[in-house]
Every structure is written in C-alpha cells, then in structure tokens.
Design a protein around this motif. Structure first.
Motif, PDB file in Angstrom:
ATOM      1  N   GLU A  13     111.597  43.999  22.432  1.00 25.66           N
ATOM      2  CA  GLU A  13     112.850  44.434  23.150  1.00 25.66           C
ATOM      3  C   GLU A  13     113.058  43.444  24.403  1.00 25.66           C
ATOM      4  O   GLU A  13     114.246  43.275  24.668  1.00 25.66           O
ATOM      5  N   ASN A  14     112.035  43.168  25.111  1.00 28.12           N
ATOM      6  CA  ASN A  14     112.257  42.263  26.344  1.00 28.12           C
ATOM      7  C   ASN A  14     111.584  41.169  26.415  1.00 28.12           C
ATOM      8  O   ASN A  14     111.372  40.480  27.630  1.00 28.12           O
ATOM      9  N   ARG A  15     111.196  40.543  25.554  1.00 29.60           N
ATOM     10  CA  ARG A  15     110.342  39.284  25.260  1.00 29.60           C
ATOM     11  C   ARG A  15     110.535  38.926  23.885  1.00 29.60           C
ATOM     12  O   ARG A  15     110.730  39.438  22.829  1.00 29.60           O
ATOM     13  N   LEU A 377     112.084  38.672  28.991  1.00 28.62           N
ATOM     14  CA  LEU A 377     113.584  38.884  29.318  1.00 28.62           C
ATOM     15  C   LEU A 377     113.712  40.350  29.726  1.00 28.62           C
ATOM     16  O   LEU A 377     114.623  41.258  29.355  1.00 28.62           O
ATOM     17  N   THR A 378     113.045  40.298  31.062  1.00 25.66           N
ATOM     18  CA  THR A 378     113.075  41.754  31.564  1.00 25.66           C
ATOM     19  C   THR A 378     114.211  42.112  32.748  1.00 25.66           C
ATOM     20  O   THR A 378     114.178  43.343  33.037  1.00 25.66           O
ATOM     21  N   GLU A 381     116.446  45.325  33.449  1.00 23.68           N
ATOM     22  CA  GLU A 381     116.061  46.330  32.246  1.00 23.68           C
ATOM     23  C   GLU A 381     116.192  47.783  32.775  1.00 23.68           C
ATOM     24  O   GLU A 381     116.669  48.524  32.360  1.00 23.68           O
ATOM     25  N   GLU A 399     119.733  40.390  32.508  1.00 21.68           N
ATOM     26  CA  GLU A 399     119.279  39.627  31.246  1.00 21.68           C
ATOM     27  C   GLU A 399     119.847  40.797  30.047  1.00 21.68           C
ATOM     28  O   GLU A 399     119.118  40.621  29.000  1.00 21.68           O
ATOM     29  N   ARG A 403     119.083  40.081  25.917  1.00 17.12           N
ATOM     30  CA  ARG A 403     118.316  41.196  25.005  1.00 17.12           C
ATOM     31  C   ARG A 403     119.282  41.492  23.866  1.00 17.12           C
ATOM     32  O   ARG A 403     119.121  41.807  22.805  1.00 17.12           O
ATOM     33  N   TRP A 406     119.093  38.991  21.066  1.00 18.01           N
ATOM     34  CA  TRP A 406     118.102  38.936  20.318  1.00 18.01           C
ATOM     35  C   TRP A 406     117.837  40.214  19.319  1.00 18.01           C
ATOM     36  O   TRP A 406     117.479  40.272  18.236  1.00 18.01           O
ATOM     37  N   ARG A 407     118.528  41.210  19.859  1.00 17.55           N
ATOM     38  CA  ARG A 407     118.676  42.517  19.408  1.00 17.55           C
ATOM     39  C   ARG A 407     119.317  42.391  17.792  1.00 17.55           C
ATOM     40  O   ARG A 407     118.918  42.777  16.805  1.00 17.55           O
TER      41      ARG A 407
END
Lengths: 417, 177
Positions: A13-15, A377-378, A381, A399, A403, A406-407
C-alpha cells in the motif's frame, strides 16, 4: 521460460519494490496488461484535420498510423505490411489516400483494406479482405482526444476515465469554442529511465520546491506557492490510475482571472472578450479563475495546465516524452503565450523538464542499487481523506497520487482477463 | 524528413569575397571558435555578453525551417529569455548541469553567406561530444548566424542551431549549444 513476477509481493500500500522499474519481465507484463489492453491516448483529431491526413503515433513501443481516412473516419492502423511484415510508411506525417509497401508493392487504402497486388496472377482465388492492415480493435474519441485499446472487449472509454473526465472538461472550458487544436507540433524528449518514474512524477507535488528551485529563484510565478506547506491545492486519486493536482482551491482563494497563468484578463483582451461571449460574464470569470487542470490520465496522457505530454515507453529503461503546447480554439492571443511559455518550460532544453528528466535518470540508476530495495510512498498517509465523491485527497505535496497509481497498477497486473 | 510533402531547400553556390570580406571571414572564424570555447567551458557571463539586445537564439524542432512563431522549438529565446537561461544555470541548482556536462565541439565548414552593412550571415557545422551522468552523447548541427559589428566587435544577433535529428526523440540538451 521466465517466471512471472509476484506483483502482490512487490507492491504494498505504501511502498514498492525497485525491481518494478528495471525487471525486463515486469516490462513484458506491462505491455500485455496495460499498453496492449487498456485505453491508451493516441492523438488528437486536429492533428489530421483534412481527409487523407495521417500522422505516425504509438501505443507503447508499437507505431500506429492515425489516419483521417478516405471515408472521413479516424482509423488507427498498424504500420506493418500483412504480406511479409515490412514497415509500410516511413514518414511521420503526410496526406495520401493509400499506402504502398516498398517491398513488393502491395497497396492499401488509408482505411486499411488491401486494394492492389503486384502481379496478381500468382494469387488466383485469394480473398483480398483477408489481408487488411492490422487495426487497433477499439477506438474511442472524447471531445477530440483519440484513445485506442488493443482489447477487443473491456470497459468503455467513459468508464475508464470515470470522474477524471471532469478535468478534461475543465481543460476544454478554457477554449471559447470548447475545443483543442494541437497545431504547434511535438517535441520528443528521450530519457534513459523507466516510464513509471515519469508517470509518478507528473502528480508529485513534493518535488517542485527542490527540483525546480533554480527556475523558481530567477523567474517569478504563482506556481511555487502551490507546492509549499501552506498551499490550498490538493492531490486527488480519481481511481483507475488517474491522478491530479486540484489547483482550484488556491486559485479561487486568490480569485483573480488568469492569475493561474501569471497574467491578468486585461492583458489578454481578445481572449477575455471571446470567453465572455461564449460563457457569459459569471461563468467565464469562474473558468478564468480556475484555469486549466493538472491531470495525469493513466497510463500516458498528462495535461500540465498549459501543455500536453504523451508518455511512451520504448523499453524497460527508455521512455519518450512527447510534448506540445495546448492551443485553445478561438483564442489566438492566449495561444501565442501558451506556446512561448511551453517552449521555455518543457522539452530537452526546458527550464523545468530538463531537470525533471535528470531526476528520472537518477531514479532509474538508483533503482538498480540493491539496498534498500523498497521505495517509500508514505507521505501524507495519515492525513489522507476523501472528497464528496469518495475520491482520496490530500495536501498538494502528499503521495496520495503515487499510492493511487500503484493500487490501480496492481489490479491490472493481477486480474485475469 | 518528417513530412513526405516537404520541399528540399535550394542550395546556393559560395559567394565571391572581396579582400575586406576575406579578412572579415578570418575574424568571424576566430569569433565562432571563441564562442565555442565559452560554451565548452560553461563561461556563462562571457557567452551572454556576446549577444545584442535584439538577439534571437533558436533551436528548431521538426525540420530545417519551421515557423518559430507557430511551431514548437527546443529553444526560441529572445534576449530576456537568454538572460533567464543563464541565471538559472548560475544558481548552481540547475540539476541537469550539476555536475556540468563535459564538452568539446568542433566548429567547421564556416561559410560567409552575405554581408548587409555591418551585419554578416554565416553558416557552420557543429559536432559536439558531451559526457554527462547519463553517459556519452554526440550532437550534430548545421548552424546559421547573423553577426553584427558593434564598436568594431562581433556580436551575435541571431543564432539558429539545426540539429540534424531534430525530428527524432533527443536526450536532454541543457548545456549551451
């Protein structure tokens, strides 16, 4: 046979894992599941205004002929003779009713059908209709923007665009006639970097202060303030990989028409008058305060307020950015300034894009270094929220957008058709 | 060629030079080599001072002779924008030139095309070797210059750099070309 990368293991989710940017297997999977499947922006109808005009475009590494064909339709043809596979057309643009392959002189109508064979006596009984040029199976045009999809079936373009369509409408509202005309030609900026570094950067609001500090320091503009902690501008994830900076909160706070373009309505009298005539006093004011959007339509169409970029991956480590100035129909005085400003900003020598592109190449070299393996990519968040339509939003420097990209990417790479 | 309907430019024969023009051609050569050296060595202020106030610095895209007023160019700078370009390079934060490109260029095929009073139309070819963080890049260009004698010193009034591959994707071009 190489094994398929495990995308669930590489995308959290964040990397995300660095190998997503350099692994040749990942690139091949992307061609199959993104570039040769989903809707990809190809070109604009104003690039082929006359019947029989054509331009060479691309979907990923594959060249495409965008043709205003003899029947008056827009066709997306594959630039390959169906006989022995020779490259059919060697020019970037022109006007012709047919294409003749230089190898054995097979001739095709500009709508794709085989119309002539050299020495036909060796082809008794052959059905010419079996040898048409390859075509992009699905084509859809949204207000002049031509998209193609290599998947015979799938979501419609409107479904793919979703609410991001509103940003395209916002862009087109800047024309008194509601239309674009892309007449200035494209610059092609080549970079030794994976295409996703380009994609992710287009709605990265955390970088301008540092990457573009040099030009912000020497030329005054309202842009730097958009990407500072006190900015009112937002990042938004529209879903389906589409992301934007919503700059309107900042522009509305200032409340001056054309401030977004670093000018005033008075300095563009013809444009201001044309807008009033087209939309009325009130609405034209609103449009000229809101300005043009900053939207990244997944995977390759980026509207950066005054420019259009088309991202083209050539290989896992090479990408081309095609860029031109937006030109709004019915706005000659504005268009002139749009061209001048675009030429200063973008392309290989641009005040902005030369530095962005330097970062893409350093990003790519960094990805090849094996420790640490993950990209973080936090940012923002914890303060990510939702707008009234349920889309994720955050501060302009957050970011949220990466995110979101990438999702959607994970979904495309793991759903089986 | 980008457009199959494009017309080839006409080729002019070399002009006959007067003895004064022969001498001027030597000065022009020295001037172009000096400009090349300033560019290779990133001598930004000295290079900027070569330009007149009405200068145009033009690197077209997509062909030899597009209309710069309507078509996208890589660079189409007036004097003020040349100034911004130099200021940006001098901030030390122009990342694409930090570290700077390592350069050597050959200026050759220098031709005296025409004289109009104190102004001279000149052509030359440029071949540039660049090494940067990205790697090695070579650039080839046909250059056109308008030079003017100001207080008996040559100045750049107009410089047009036609990269031979200007219709193709090119890498970042952030040094002075």
């Amino acid at each position: 046979m190489l094994s398929r990368p495990d995308f669930h293991a590489l995308i959290k989710e964040n990397r995300v894992h660095s190998s997503l940017y350099y692994d040749e297997r990942v690139f091949q999977e992307e061609l199959e599941n993104i570039w040769y499947k989903t809707w990809v922006y190809v070109g604009h109808v104003s690039e082929v205004p006359k019947k029989n005009d054509y331009v060479t475009k691309a979907i990923g590494p594959t060249p495409i002929l965008m043709v205003h064909d003899r029947h008056g339709n827009i066709s997306l043809l594959q630039n390959k003779c169906p006989h022995r596979g020779n490259q059919l057309c060697a020019y970037q643009k022109g006007n012709r009713t047919s294409f003749t392959c230089p190898y054995h002189a097979w001739t095709f109508a500009n709508s794709g059908e085989l119309v002539g064979l050299a020495f036909p006596d060796g082809y008794e009984g052959v059905d010419k209709s079996e040898f048409s040029l390859g075509k992009v199976p699905r084509i859809a045009i949204y207000r002049g923007l031509v998209f193609g999809s290599f998947a015979k079936e799938g979501p419609s373009l409107e479904e793919h665009l979703g609410d991001a369509k509103r940003a395209l409408d916002q862009m087109l509202d800047n024309s008194p006639e509601g239309e674009l005309e892309l007449t200035a030609g494209f610059l092609q900026h080549r970079t030794k970097a994976n295409w996703k570094f380009v994609l992710e950067n287009e709605t990265d609001g955390y970088h301008p202060g540092s990457v573009h500090g040099s030009i912000f320091q020497v030329a005054s503009s309202p842009v730097p303030a958009l990407y500072k902690p006190e900015s009112l501008a937002l990042t938004r994830d529209y879903g389906n990989g589409h992301t934007e900076f919503d700059l309107r909160p900042q522009w509305r706070h200032v409340g001056k028409p054309m401030y977004w373009f670093n000018t005033t309505a008075e300095k563009l009298p013809l444009y201001t008058e044309a807008m009033k005539k087209a939309y009325g006093e009130q609405r034209s004011q609103e449009i000229m305060i809101d300005g043009s959007p900053h939207i990244m339509i997944f995977p390759n169409l980026f509207i950066a307020e005054i420019q259009m970029f088309v991202i083209q991956p050539v290989s896992v480590n090479e990408t081309i950015q095609h860029v031109t100035a937006l030109q709004f129909k019915g706005a000659p005085d504005f268009n002139r300034r749009l061209r001048q400003q675009t030429m200063g900003s973008v392309g290989p020598a641009g005040f902005l894009l030369a530095d962005d592109t330097e970062m893409y190449e350093r990003n790519h070299r960094g990805a090849l270094i094996n420790n640490p393996e993950w990209i973080v990519l936090t940012r923002g968040e914890k303060r990510e929220t939702r707008d009234e339509d349920g889309h994720r939003i955050g501060h302009s420097t957050d970011e949220v957008t990466q995110r979101g990209i990438w999702r959607h990417y994970l979904k495309l790479m793991t759903e089986q058709a | 060629m980008i457009d199959e309907n494009e017309i080839d430019p006409s080729i002019a024969e070399p002009v006959a030079l007067s003895p004064e023009q022969e001498l001027m051609l030597r000065r022009i050569e020295q001037f172009l080599y000096y400009e090349a050296r300033l560019q290779d060595l990133h001598a930004y202020d000295a290079w900027e001072s070569l330009w007149t106030d009405d200068a145009i610095y033009w690197i077209p895209a997509n062909g030899e002779n597009p209309d710069p007023e309507t078509q996208m160019s890589y660079v189409y700078d007036n004097r003020s924008r040349i100034g911004v370009r130099i200021k940006q390079l001098k901030t030390g934060k122009r990342h694409t030139q930090t570290p700077r490109s390592q350069l050597a260029r050959i200026i050759s095929n220098i031709e005296f095309i025409a004289q109009n009073g104190d102004e001279f139309e000149v052509r030359a070819n440029a071949f540039i070797y660049e090494d940067s963080l990205r790697g090695e890049t070579t650039w080839a260009a046909r250059n056109e210059y308008r030079l003017r004698l100001v207080d008996n010193k040559l100045k750049l009034v107009r410089k047009k750099v036609v990269l031979v591959n200007n219709n193709k994707p090119i890498y970042t071009l952030s040094f002075l070309v």
